[in-house]
Write a protein that holds these residues in place. Structure first.
Motif, PDB file in Angstrom:
ATOM      1  N   ARG A  83       0.836  -1.181   0.000  1.00  0.00           N
ATOM      2  CA  ARG A  83       0.000   0.000   0.000  1.00  0.00           C
ATOM      3  C   ARG A  83       0.883   1.248   0.000  1.00  0.00           C
ATOM      4  NH1 ARG A  83      -5.076  -0.399   3.838  1.00  0.00           N
ATOM      5  NH2 ARG A  83      -3.461  -0.541   5.448  1.00  0.00           N
TER       6      ARG A  83
ATOM      7  N   TYR B 134      -7.915   3.470  -0.695  1.00  0.00           N
ATOM      8  CA  TYR B 134      -8.402   3.544   0.680  1.00  0.00           C
ATOM      9  C   TYR B 134      -8.323   4.975   1.199  1.00  0.00           C
ATOM     10  CZ  TYR B 134      -7.432  -1.497   0.753  1.00  0.00           C
ATOM     11  OH  TYR B 134      -7.389  -2.843   0.487  1.00  0.00           O
ATOM     12  N   CYS B 135      -9.262   5.341   2.033  1.00  0.00           N
ATOM     13  CA  CYS B 135      -9.107   6.586   2.767  1.00  0.00           C
ATOM     14  C   CYS B 135      -8.847   6.248   4.232  1.00  0.00           C
ATOM     15  CB  CYS B 135     -10.315   7.509   2.621  1.00  0.00           C
ATOM     16  SG  CYS B 135     -11.827   6.945   3.388  1.00  0.00           S
ATOM     17  N   ALA B 136      -8.208   7.170   4.908  1.00  0.00           N
ATOM     18  CA  ALA B 136      -7.821   6.938   6.291  1.00  0.00           C
ATOM     19  C   ALA B 136      -7.778   8.254   7.053  1.00  0.00           C
ATOM     20  CB  ALA B 136      -6.451   6.270   6.340  1.00  0.00           C
TER      21      ALA B 136
ATOM     22  N   GLU C   6       1.702   4.903   7.031  1.00  0.00           N
ATOM     23  CA  GLU C   6       0.482   4.239   7.471  1.00  0.00           C
ATOM     24  C   GLU C   6       0.354   4.223   8.981  1.00  0.00           C
ATOM     25  OE1 GLU C   6       0.701   0.761   4.107  1.00  0.00           O
ATOM     26  OE2 GLU C   6      -0.655   0.481   5.790  1.00  0.00           O
TER      27      GLU C   6
ATOM     28  N   TYR D  12      -2.097   6.541  10.856  1.00  0.00           N
ATOM     29  CA  TYR D  12      -3.525   6.491  10.574  1.00  0.00           C
ATOM     30  C   TYR D  12      -4.194   5.382  11.375  1.00  0.00           C
ATOM     31  CZ  TYR D  12      -2.277   9.695   6.929  1.00  0.00           C
ATOM     32  OH  TYR D  12      -1.795  10.800   6.263  1.00  0.00           O
TER      33      TYR D  12
ATOM     34  N   TRP E 200      -9.527   3.331   8.950  1.00  0.00           N
ATOM     35  CA  TRP E 200      -9.406   3.030   7.527  1.00  0.00           C
ATOM     36  C   TRP E 200     -10.762   2.614   6.980  1.00  0.00           C
ATOM     37  CZ3 TRP E 200      -4.816   3.210   4.715  1.00  0.00           C
ATOM     38  CH2 TRP E 200      -3.662   3.453   5.460  1.00  0.00           C
TER      39      TRP E 200
END
Length: 124
Positions: free
Chosen positions: A45, A95-97, A108, A111, A114
């Motif tokens: 990701r 994806y949004c987070a 990542e 965050y 998710w």
């Protein structure tokens, strides 16, 4: 409980555009930064773009080409990712987070909420 809901993905031809949305109305605290990540098949990701509550934006190194535009509407509690001139290599789950920081970063680890992701498939 789902806190973030992405939508807007789909199958498109190369050269087309998509507008992805992330509904964050279920979040209790919305002052933190938010971001878009994507994960292509067989790849890790990666960070696409982040938007602070006040609208400041940062983009991942591979996404400062102007094809990706991230915005957010704090009244609608929705974040957007406009993608222009789509390429087959943009095929991924997006994806949004929500960040734990006011200014979103590219890690990542920053965050904690998710979404489930929305699939974007670009054909040549």
């Amino acid at each position: 409980q789902v806190q973030l809901v992405e939508s807007g993905g789909g199958s498109v031809q190369a050269g087309g555009s998509l507008l992805l949305s992330c509904d964050y109305s279920a979040l209790i605290i919305t002052l933190y930064g938010m971001a878009w990540f994507r994960q292509a098949p067989g790849k890790e990701r990666e960070f696409v773009a982040g938007v602070s509550w006040s609208g400041d934006r940062i983009y991942g190194d591979a996404f400062v080409n102007g094809r990706f535009i991230a915005t957010r509407d704090n009244v609608k509690k929705t974040m957007y990712l406009q993608i222009h001139n789509l390429k087959p290599e943009d095929t991924a789950i997006y994806y949004c987070a929500q960040s734990t920081q006011r200014l979103p970063g590219d890690s990542e680890r920053e965050y904690d909420y998710w979404g489930q992701g929305t699939q974007v498939t670009v054909s040549s």
